[in-house]
Design an enzyme around this catalytic site. Sequence first.
Site, PDB file in Angstrom:
ATOM      1  N   HIS A 152     -14.958   5.536   3.122  1.00 27.56           N
ATOM      2  CA  HIS A 152     -13.615   4.956   3.135  1.00 27.56           C
ATOM      3  C   HIS A 152     -12.633   5.856   3.882  1.00 27.56           C
ATOM      4  O   HIS A 152     -11.896   5.401   4.775  1.00 27.56           O
ATOM      5  CB  HIS A 152     -13.134   4.741   1.699  1.00 27.56           C
ATOM      6  N   HIS A 200      -7.410  -2.196  -5.034  1.00 31.27           N
ATOM      7  CA  HIS A 200      -7.592  -2.763  -3.700  1.00 31.27           C
ATOM      8  C   HIS A 200      -8.242  -4.142  -3.748  1.00 31.27           C
ATOM      9  O   HIS A 200      -8.002  -4.972  -2.869  1.00 31.27           O
ATOM     10  CB  HIS A 200      -8.392  -1.802  -2.826  1.00 31.27           C
ATOM     11  N   HIS A 203     -10.606   5.401   7.755  1.00 33.10           N
ATOM     12  CA  HIS A 203      -9.151   5.533   7.880  1.00 33.10           C
ATOM     13  C   HIS A 203      -8.783   6.526   8.983  1.00 33.10           C
ATOM     14  O   HIS A 203      -7.960   6.230   9.861  1.00 33.10           O
ATOM     15  CB  HIS A 203      -8.555   6.011   6.554  1.00 33.10           C
ATOM     16  N   HIS A 213     -11.151  -2.610   4.032  1.00 31.65           N
ATOM     17  CA  HIS A 213     -11.238  -2.622   2.576  1.00 31.65           C
ATOM     18  C   HIS A 213     -12.030  -3.820   2.062  1.00 31.65           C
ATOM     19  O   HIS A 213     -12.517  -3.795   0.929  1.00 31.65           O
ATOM     20  CB  HIS A 213      -9.848  -2.562   1.955  1.00 31.65           C
ATOM     21  N   PHE A 243      -1.785   6.800   4.256  1.00 31.85           N
ATOM     22  CA  PHE A 243      -1.700   5.717   3.298  1.00 31.85           C
ATOM     23  C   PHE A 243      -0.370   4.961   3.379  1.00 31.85           C
ATOM     24  O   PHE A 243      -0.322   3.764   3.102  1.00 31.85           O
ATOM     25  CB  PHE A 243      -1.901   6.236   1.878  1.00 31.85           C
ATOM     26  N   HIS A 273       0.829  -1.202   0.000  1.00 29.40           N
ATOM     27  CA  HIS A 273       0.000   0.000   0.000  1.00 29.40           C
ATOM     28  C   HIS A 273       0.862   1.250   0.000  1.00 29.40           C
ATOM     29  O   HIS A 273       0.575   2.235  -0.694  1.00 29.40           O
ATOM     30  CB  HIS A 273      -0.935  -0.006   1.209  1.00 29.40           C
ATOM     31  N   HIS A 293      -5.145   6.052  -5.703  1.00 33.18           N
ATOM     32  CA  HIS A 293      -6.278   6.696  -5.045  1.00 33.18           C
ATOM     33  C   HIS A 293      -6.749   7.891  -5.864  1.00 33.18           C
ATOM     34  O   HIS A 293      -6.105   8.322  -6.808  1.00 33.18           O
ATOM     35  CB  HIS A 293      -5.890   7.157  -3.638  1.00 33.18           C
TER      36      HIS A 293
END
Length: 598
Positions: free
Chosen positions: A337, A212, A341, A371, A358, A180, A203
């Site tokens: 999403h 993903h 996070h 995810h 990230f 990632h 992203h």
Amino acid sequence: MASLTLSNLPTTPTSLSSRTRSPLFSKTSSSHRFKPSCNASADENPTIILPKTPLNIHNVDRRSLLMGLGAGLYGATNLTNIGSASAYPITAPDDISQCVAATTGVQDPDNAVRGVACCPPASSTAPKPYVLPQFSTLRIRPPAQRLTPEYVEKYKSAIAAMKALPDDHPHSWKQQGKIHCAYCNGAYNQGMNGRSDLEIQVHNSSLFFPFHRWYLYFYERILGKLINDQTFALPYWNWDTPTGMMLPAMFEDPGPNGNPRTNPLFDPFRNVGHLPPTILDLQYRGTESGLNCVDQINTNLSTMYNQMVNLSTDDFFGTNPDPDIASRPGPIESGAHTAVHIWVGNPRMPNREDLGNFYSAGYDPAFYVHHGNVDRMWQIWRDLSPSNVDPSNTDWLNASYVFYDENEELVRVYNKDCVDIKKMGYDFERSRIPWIQSRPVARVKASNVAAKSIGIVKKVEEMEFPVKLDQVVKVLVKRPATNRDENAKKKAKEMLFLNEIKYNGEQFFKFDVLVDDVDDGIETTAASSEFAGTFAQVPHNHGGDKMLMTSGAAFGITELLEDIEAEADEYVLVTLVPRAGTEDASVSEIKIKLVPIA
């Protein structure tokens, strides 16, 4: 651990029929809103339902579904036909050693506790095209809040086996975390496309869902191989239903000696204020909402409604990455999403490690189950309507990434090969989708707030752009048409566009968008029709000076204007409310357009 239950959901599974589907749901009033309970046992309602292709839910307004109900985040381009003269399929490098330190989006690299050296182990061979195996049995991914103790122990054993591998092993926990970091924080460039000056960033574009999906696919296959169980399926964090709106308890369970640090699923870099039984906030802004349990759940459900139902076929994925044009995320990516996070990541860490950045997100086991549910949203969205289809342009279909597979072989995979999860050997255990009943409700109808603001609030043509987002921005925006009839609405949707949003990619960034909101001292939440949507980003970067990123957002307002009884108004009052990281942010254009429905 305190549990939640859904007090008024039927326990009879929804019927599933052929590809021709009945409408999804009818317009509802506040009296039909979902009514969660915060103190009953989840075991009281054991039936779980996940829509499968196709979905048949009764009492749906088909036009509302296809046009987008209420207001939500939209992409401005028809994603089934995205393409441009300068676009191309993003291609990860054959030579995975062509990788640099992933410092972009890391505000404090010197104190990056996970390290910014994200390159995978070098391979002596070039990646070969990956061919999906023939699966005789599907791996069924279960919701995390309903796992049996035996399944939890199997999952912990698999993670423990992964963590026991040497760090330089391609299947090790550290190497999985690095994936990632490499793809999301600038370790790879687009040299395979002849643009080595540009980073690969999965992203903020239509690459988000397919990348993903492949990432979790190999992660799941590796875990199964480590415990010699190829039927093992990764759980998903079912945060879109009240029984799952908290961090799954297994991640904070004490280990064999009573210390949670000996639990393989434990991560030391989580927000300790958000451990179970704290209810997740899907509109998290970096500070606590102050809502009680029931209101928080209802706001979460309305958030999911907006981001899953309030969009049409071209809005879900975000725009294709283009070397010359800023791409745009879809509503789930920049909405639920991102909220999860930031909600889980530790705000006291230099870079909000782990889940809050990230570069470090893949080091928390919770990332993969989070995810897992994001991936499930893609599948649910496809099942909501026959018109919900994946992008079909060649740039999207032929975008590719490089992974080590479960056999330690370097392979290249393509978006076009991950659109059918059953061909990938897995499916999701059915779970309820109560947000389908949670359409937002207008706070104030027929307020005439836009007309009352003329002469007080500037019209968009009177504004000097770019406009800074370091404070609340109010502007009157002229509509292209008023009092459109049903036939006109079937042909085009009314969209609010915010173009050239610039913000600092090194920090969490978020602002909300309201339409015709009445300033009466009551905060407008996602449970209200006046809440058009939100735009939020986890810290990361896609190149550029001073870490400034450029993106855009679009919001459907057709149903919003119906709900607040403002369809006859010539102007609407648009309010941009800064929530986090907006000090250096700006927007260069605000407009409303009619977008034809394909």
